[in-house]
Scaffold this motif. Sequence first.
Motif, PDB file in Angstrom:
ATOM      1  N   GLY A   1       0.815  -1.207   0.000  1.00  0.00           N
ATOM      2  CA  GLY A   1       0.000   0.000   0.000  1.00  0.00           C
ATOM      3  C   GLY A   1       0.850   1.259   0.000  1.00  0.00           C
ATOM      4  O   GLY A   1       0.538   2.236  -0.692  1.00  0.00           O
ATOM      5  N   VAL A   2       1.942   1.243   0.766  1.00  0.00           N
ATOM      6  CA  VAL A   2       2.841   2.397   0.812  1.00  0.00           C
ATOM      7  C   VAL A   2       3.468   2.644  -0.552  1.00  0.00           C
ATOM      8  O   VAL A   2       3.646   3.785  -0.979  1.00  0.00           O
ATOM      9  CB  VAL A   2       3.918   2.181   1.895  1.00  0.00           C
ATOM     10  CG1 VAL A   2       4.974   3.269   1.826  1.00  0.00           C
ATOM     11  CG2 VAL A   2       3.279   2.149   3.275  1.00  0.00           C
ATOM     12  N   ARG A   3       3.799   1.556  -1.257  1.00  0.00           N
ATOM     13  CA  ARG A   3       4.405   1.702  -2.582  1.00  0.00           C
ATOM     14  C   ARG A   3       3.452   2.404  -3.553  1.00  0.00           C
ATOM     15  O   ARG A   3       3.887   3.156  -4.425  1.00  0.00           O
ATOM     16  CB  ARG A   3       4.764   0.320  -3.131  1.00  0.00           C
ATOM     17  CG  ARG A   3       5.543   0.363  -4.450  1.00  0.00           C
ATOM     18  CD  ARG A   3       5.988  -1.032  -4.869  1.00  0.00           C
ATOM     19  NE  ARG A   3       4.858  -1.918  -5.020  1.00  0.00           N
ATOM     20  CZ  ARG A   3       4.859  -3.199  -4.640  1.00  0.00           C
ATOM     21  NH1 ARG A   3       5.914  -3.706  -4.039  1.00  0.00           N
ATOM     22  NH2 ARG A   3       3.789  -3.957  -4.831  1.00  0.00           N
ATOM     23  N   LEU A   4       2.146   2.204  -3.362  1.00  0.00           N
ATOM     24  CA  LEU A   4       1.159   2.797  -4.262  1.00  0.00           C
ATOM     25  C   LEU A   4       0.707   4.184  -3.818  1.00  0.00           C
ATOM     26  O   LEU A   4       0.556   5.092  -4.644  1.00  0.00           O
ATOM     27  CB  LEU A   4      -0.061   1.874  -4.356  1.00  0.00           C
ATOM     28  CG  LEU A   4       0.166   0.500  -4.992  1.00  0.00           C
ATOM     29  CD1 LEU A   4      -1.095  -0.346  -4.879  1.00  0.00           C
ATOM     30  CD2 LEU A   4       0.584   0.651  -6.452  1.00  0.00           C
ATOM     31  N   LEU A   5       0.492   4.371  -2.502  1.00  0.00           N
ATOM     32  CA  LEU A   5      -0.149   5.598  -2.009  1.00  0.00           C
ATOM     33  C   LEU A   5       0.742   6.446  -1.123  1.00  0.00           C
ATOM     34  O   LEU A   5       0.357   7.568  -0.777  1.00  0.00           O
ATOM     35  CB  LEU A   5      -1.422   5.231  -1.221  1.00  0.00           C
ATOM     36  CG  LEU A   5      -2.497   4.443  -1.985  1.00  0.00           C
ATOM     37  CD1 LEU A   5      -3.623   4.037  -1.027  1.00  0.00           C
ATOM     38  CD2 LEU A   5      -3.048   5.274  -3.137  1.00  0.00           C
TER      39      LEU A   5
END
Length: 446
Positions: free
Chosen positions: A291-295
């Motif tokens: 999720g961190v990689r995306l958002l």
Amino acid sequence: MSSIITEVSLREKVAYGCGDLSSNLMWGMTSSYLMFYYTDIYGLPVVAVGWILLAARIFDAFCDPAIGYIIDRKGGHIVPRLIRNLAVVFGLLGCLCFLPAPFSSQGKILWAMLTYTAFGAIYSCINTPYGALGTMMTRSARDQVDLNAFRMMGCQGGQFIVSLLTIPAITWLGGGASMLQRQHGMALYAMMLALTATLLWRYVGRVCITRYPPPPVRHSPMAMLHTLTRNRSWWICNALVFLQFSGLAALYGFALYYAHIILRGSDELGSILLTVATIAGFTGAIICPHGVRLLGVVGTALTCLVTQVAAYILLVLAGSSIPFFFGAFVTLTLAQGIASPLYYVLLTHAIDRGRQASPPNTAGVAYSINTLITKISMGITGFILAGFLSYGHYAVGVSTYPAELQHWVMAGFVWLPMGAAALQLVFLALWPWGVVLRPKTACSLS
């Protein structure tokens, strides 16, 4: 230095996660079952339980900053040794919390207060250096996300063991369902968990490497606190953590009562709720780096908080419908699991920025106060929840519950933590966006 020295290995990440696994074998017992143990197994009055939970946290107000100051004064090299040396005491005091001493009514209250307060103090002394250890192991944002994801997986793993096994274990080990048999079963079960927790803490202290141990600090406590007061990001982190743990304390502290009073189920249903919450939280910790990689860190946290508020609303609409309830409950706890590692990533980031902006190293004090905030949050929430039970005239062993009690249990399990999640959105919006960790600095678990 070689990459073997500078990079955090998978073995170290697993070992670091074992710290929260150890903590939550015992601390998870206190957050999920201590109130239930005090009221339904040890037979303490609900009002007394509320004061015990609050008084222990007030005492911790002195322990957390004290151990944090010692870490900063002695330097980072003391951290692994401190964890190893306190492991046995941690296990012993955790076991004593669930030892049903055969005293009078007043003696039982005093025994409960002394043992829980002592356990909270030793938890401060071992968990504060453990929290500071993460920022001493690496300067890489990628590794920080991974370490805290493993930490949350360890946390959820400990909660899973406690949630799944506690109710059947105390009945099986005690040989029956009477109060004395359950007291005996709980004591044996707590002893087994305490031994495991001690061994895990020893493993953390032996395997984790402090590559960037801060040097000893010679500044006065007031100078260090003054440095922290100028760190806006650190203040926001403390507010976020206070609200986060308020929600978690309500979830784990009231799950058994919600299962009984709202869902009309048994102790086993409450155990299932806690187990489902733990599985969802563990899954969320695995998903978190993706999720961190995306958002990004803040974007992921905001998304999770909005999801939590929506899930709490669905819990209200579900009423006593178990299928509807479980759908909303899984959504809620999955979002909590994804968000949990992010608070520690933001805290690490805030401390690193504070170190760059001002010469005094305050990592120990910063983490100790943050740990203090979590326990004050849990203490205040526990006191409020006990008050809710008292206002609802909760009684042990009755077959029907008054409508008034149902309203108070709903308030503690849904409305209180939903308000905490909504307030987190406000504080997260105040985070200095110019210093947010970018998605490209994070990666999936290696």
